[in-house]
Design a protein around this motif. Structure first.
Motif, short mmCIF file in Angstrom:
data_model
loop_
_atom_site.label_atom_id
_atom_site.label_comp_id
_atom_site.label_asym_id
_atom_site.label_seq_id
_atom_site.Cartn_x
_atom_site.Cartn_y
_atom_site.Cartn_z
N ASN A 19 -12.33 -5.07 -8.17
CA ASN A 19 -11.62 -5.37 -6.92
C ASN A 19 -12.42 -4.91 -5.70
O ASN A 19 -11.85 -4.58 -4.67
N ALA A 133 4.91 -18.94 6.99
CA ALA A 133 4.33 -19.45 5.74
C ALA A 133 2.84 -19.12 5.69
O ALA A 133 2.31 -18.73 4.65
N ILE A 135 1.37 -16.62 7.00
CA ILE A 135 1.19 -15.19 6.71
C ILE A 135 1.37 -14.93 5.21
O ILE A 135 0.60 -14.20 4.61
N CYS A 136 2.41 -15.57 4.62
CA CYS A 136 2.60 -15.41 3.17
C CYS A 136 1.33 -15.81 2.42
O CYS A 136 0.93 -15.18 1.45
N VAL A 139 -1.79 -13.03 3.90
CA VAL A 139 -1.81 -11.58 3.72
C VAL A 139 -2.56 -11.17 2.45
O VAL A 139 -3.39 -10.27 2.48
N ARG A 143 -7.26 -8.91 0.96
CA ARG A 143 -7.93 -8.23 -0.16
C ARG A 143 -8.80 -9.21 -0.95
O ARG A 143 -9.14 -8.96 -2.10
N MET A 214 -8.47 -17.83 -8.48
CA MET A 214 -7.80 -16.57 -8.82
C MET A 214 -8.71 -15.69 -9.67
O MET A 214 -8.76 -14.48 -9.48
N ARG A 220 -5.10 -14.92 -4.60
CA ARG A 220 -4.42 -13.86 -5.33
C ARG A 220 -3.12 -14.26 -5.99
O ARG A 220 -2.62 -13.56 -6.86
N HIS A 221 -2.50 -15.31 -5.52
CA HIS A 221 -1.22 -15.74 -6.09
C HIS A 221 -1.20 -17.26 -6.18
O HIS A 221 -1.88 -17.92 -5.41
N GLU A 225 4.35 -19.30 -6.59
CA GLU A 225 4.79 -17.91 -6.36
C GLU A 225 4.97 -17.65 -4.86
O GLU A 225 5.96 -17.06 -4.43
N ARG A 229 8.48 -16.93 -2.61
CA ARG A 229 8.62 -15.73 -1.78
C ARG A 229 9.00 -16.10 -0.35
O ARG A 229 9.84 -15.46 0.28
N PHE A 230 8.40 -17.18 0.13
CA PHE A 230 8.70 -17.65 1.49
C PHE A 230 10.17 -18.06 1.61
O PHE A 230 10.85 -17.70 2.58
N HIS B 14 2.32 -4.72 3.87
CA HIS B 14 1.67 -5.77 4.65
C HIS B 14 1.88 -7.14 4.05
O HIS B 14 1.55 -8.14 4.65
N ASP B 15 2.40 -7.18 2.81
CA ASP B 15 2.60 -8.47 2.19
C ASP B 15 3.88 -9.14 2.65
O ASP B 15 4.07 -10.32 2.44
N ALA B 17 5.85 -10.77 5.26
CA ALA B 17 5.68 -11.33 6.60
C ALA B 17 6.87 -11.03 7.48
O ALA B 17 6.78 -11.06 8.70
#
Lengths: 335, 308
Positions: A19, A133, A135-136, A139, A143, A214, A220-221, A225, A229-230, B14-15, B17
């Motif tokens: 990582n 959306a 940002i989801c 973010v 990383r 990935m 990362r997702h 997924e 989450r959104f 931070h994940d 929003a």
């Protein structure tokens, strides 16, 4: 000379597995580099094309405070485009080359910007749902395995979340206004809900690049997924705002601990991706016009810089005071 | 990557929003609600200053900034490169900020200036002045309202506008009215940057290519005839603010200096006439202004009871 790539590949894989970040000076597989260029450029283009739908309302912002907020936001998007094009430059592609790929249609940008902005409420809805959306999606990229991209994303995400709050705050304020304003907000949310869900990309089954991205830690997702989450995060926000989403299938699923939701119109999605959205032609034409109209300015800047440099080195050679800016015949030299 | 790892990742603060979206959050740029921009400042009119004249003067300077910012903001997403897009937006933002303060000051000094709206309208004074006046009530100079033209015209106009406005603001730093003095002190720094940006580009275009030189020369022929209006005295300005006529020499020196470095000469053009001597400061504008205002005011006027 044939270089043995095996140790290089091993080091690369070890960095990914730990990582850690891959940096511009590090060896990387060509396919990784190309995938990154495609993804970061597409992101940069999205920022730059994304200036248009909101920029559409700067001159009509209904209060001076809102005008300042919107100007600053669109300006931030230009700034994000700058960081991201800089990140691609570390991968060996210039901003100019990428701009040409954008305006020739060789590279894409987020399809959401191919939808029109029709009322001032859209400025708020774009902040709340579209930036939300984004940002989801973004973010986790803070990383991401490629250093310059990840670092650009950290700054971008901070500003995006600021924009999202401002958008939500605009809608909140409008909901405290007149009936017409409340209707304007609901109509805008109705129009943008499905396109916002589409921002996460096609369902996982139809997303050919996801697995490799990935594995490399670029992504990362999965799309689904992030989409889930959104939806889960947006529902309480909609309730607090006093608006509904245009999806009769939206309901809480106790078992999953998530909201069930309906299927976006994927046929429309592919239409827009393939260039037939409401504003694809207009957005690219606008960007192309700005690029073409600015060509003489960029040429002038290069020519003036070259001339200043030449005069400076001439002056150094002669060990003399800096010469007059005029030519030897007293006239301004023009080409 | 295991599922457990994903879950752990996704729960980082931070994940999310939306974390804190509904909470009582720290302050945002430009505030979270309309706030009186002059809150906490002593807005008492000083002795010997005519309140209505001070208001008129603030309207003049405020309208210059507002109308010119509107023109500059039209450049957004159209500039020759991203750096210029950002810089032009910055300048527009500075001027919107100056306009807000000056219009608010005008309204506070003379409430009779502020257009009336239906009972209970939440529209603040600065927006009533910006959005609910017609062209004839605007007091900006005509230079501010001219259509944009190309990048050379932008640079030529910005050079003239920022040189002139900076000269005014530098004098207003000592104004009797504490509010005007404070607005000027803040504006001086901004305007010095605007002038620097314009001056550098002016020289670059002059020394760039044949085309950039030709375009700059053309632009000067459009912009220069509007300079005399900037240094024509009006009674209000001479009595309560800076007499524009006293600025002519200083502006001339600055422009001459830039032109000399650029190696370009000013066009021999007469000033643009007014109508029976009336120009922008008297509410006599070019055709471009009412069109500019129609666009700027369209949403606000459709919702006189609206909250934004």
């Amino acid at each position: 000379m044939q270089v043995d790539q095996a140790p290089l590949e091993e080091a690369f894989e070890a960095t990914i597995a730990a990582n850690d970040r891959i940096e511009p000076r590090d060896w990387m597989p060509e396919h990784y580099r190309q995938t990154l260029i495609r993804q970061v450029a597409q992101h940069a283009h999205s920022e730059i094309i994304g200036m248009q739908p909101e920029g559409n309302w700067i001159t009509r912002a209904p209060s001076l405070r809102r005008k300042a907020v919107l100007l600053a936001k669109v300006q931030d998007e230009a700034g994000h485009g700058l960081y991201l094009y800089s990140a691609t430059e570390t991968l060996g592609v210039s901003r100019d080359e990428l701009t040409r790929r954008l305006i020739s249609g060789k590279q894409k940008y987020s399809s959401i910007f191919n939808y029109p902005t029709l009322t001032y409420a859209d400025v708020g809805t774009i902040g709340w749902l579209v930036d939300g959306a984004a940002i989801c999606n973004q973010v986790p990229l803070c990383r991401t395995s490629y250093g310059p991209y990840g670092r650009a994303m950290i700054r971008i995400c901070k500003e995006e979340s600021f924009h999202q709050r401002q958008g939500y705050e605009l809608l909140m304020t409008m909901m405290r206004g007149t009936d017409e304003q409340r209707a304007m907000v609901q109509e805008s949310v109705d129009r943008f809900w499905w396109p916002a869900l589409m921002m996460f990309g096609p369902p996982d089954g139809d997303s050919p690049n996801t697995a490799q991205s990935m594995a490399w830690g670029i992504k990362r997702h999965t799309n689904d997924e992030l989409r889930q989450r959104f939806v889960d995060m947006s529902m309480p926000q909609a309730e607090a705002l006093g608006v509904t989403f245009p999806d009769p299938e939206l309901k809480w699923n106790e078992e999953r601990g998530s909201y069930d939701y309906g299927e976006p119109d994927w046929e429309e999605f592919w239409h827009v991706v393939k260039g037939n959205g409401p504003c694809n032609t207009q957005r690219v034409a606008h960007r192309k016009a700005a690029y073409d109209d600015g060509a003489w300015v960029r040429e002038a800047a290069s020519a003036a810089a070259a001339r200043n440099e030449a005069e400076a080195s001439q002056a150094r050679v002669e060990q003399a005071p800096r010469p007059s800016l005029r030519g030897s015949d007293g006239r301004v030299e023009t080409r | 990557m295991s599922d457990a790892h994903i879950t752990q990742d996704t729960e980082g603060e931070h994940d999310n929003a939306y974390a804190g979206l509904l909470g009582n959050d720290a302050h945002w740029a430009f505030g979270t609600d309309f706030e009186d921009p002059l809150a906490g400042v002593d807005t008492t009119i000083p002795d010997g200053v005519d309140a209505s004249e001070l208001a008129q003067y603030c309207l003049m300077l405020g309208d210059d900034a507002l109308v010119y910012a509107q023109r500059l903001s039209e450049w957004t997403s159209r500039a020759p490169d991203l750096e210029e897009d950002i810089a032009i937006a910055n300048i527009a933002l500075d001027l919107v900020g100056q306009a807000r303060l000056l219009l608010a000051r005008a309204a506070a000094a003379d409430p009779a200036l502020v257009p009336s709206l239906p009972e209970g309208s939440p529209v603040p004074d600065e927006d009533r002045l910006a959005y609910f006046r017609d062209a004839g009530a605007f007091r900006n100079v005509r230079l501010a309202e001219q259509p944009n033209g190309d990048f050379a015209e932008l640079i030529a106009r910005l050079l003239v506008m920022s040189t002139w406005r900076l000269a005014i603001f530098q004098r207003l730093v000592d104004h009797q009215d504490a509010v005007v003095a404070a607005i000027a002190a803040k504006g001086v720094k901004e305007l010095a940057y605007h002038r620097d940006f314009a001056g550098r580009w002016f020289v670059t275009l002059a020394r760039g290519t044949g085309e950039s030189h030709r375009r700059l020369t053309d632009a000067m022929r459009t912009v220069w005839p509007l300079i005399p209006e900037l240094t024509a005295s009006t009674e209000t300005e001479s009595r309560v603010g800076v007499d524009p006529a006293t600025l002519a020499d200083e502006i001339g020196v600055v422009l001459d200096q830039v032109l000399a470095v650029a190696g370009i000469t000013a066009p021999e053009t007469p000033g643009l006439a007014g109508v029976r001597g009336r120009t922008g400061r008297h509410g006599m504008h070019s055709e471009a202004l009412s069109r500019l205002l129609a666009e700027m005011q369209v949403v606000a006027r459709a919702h006189p009871m609206g909250r934004w």
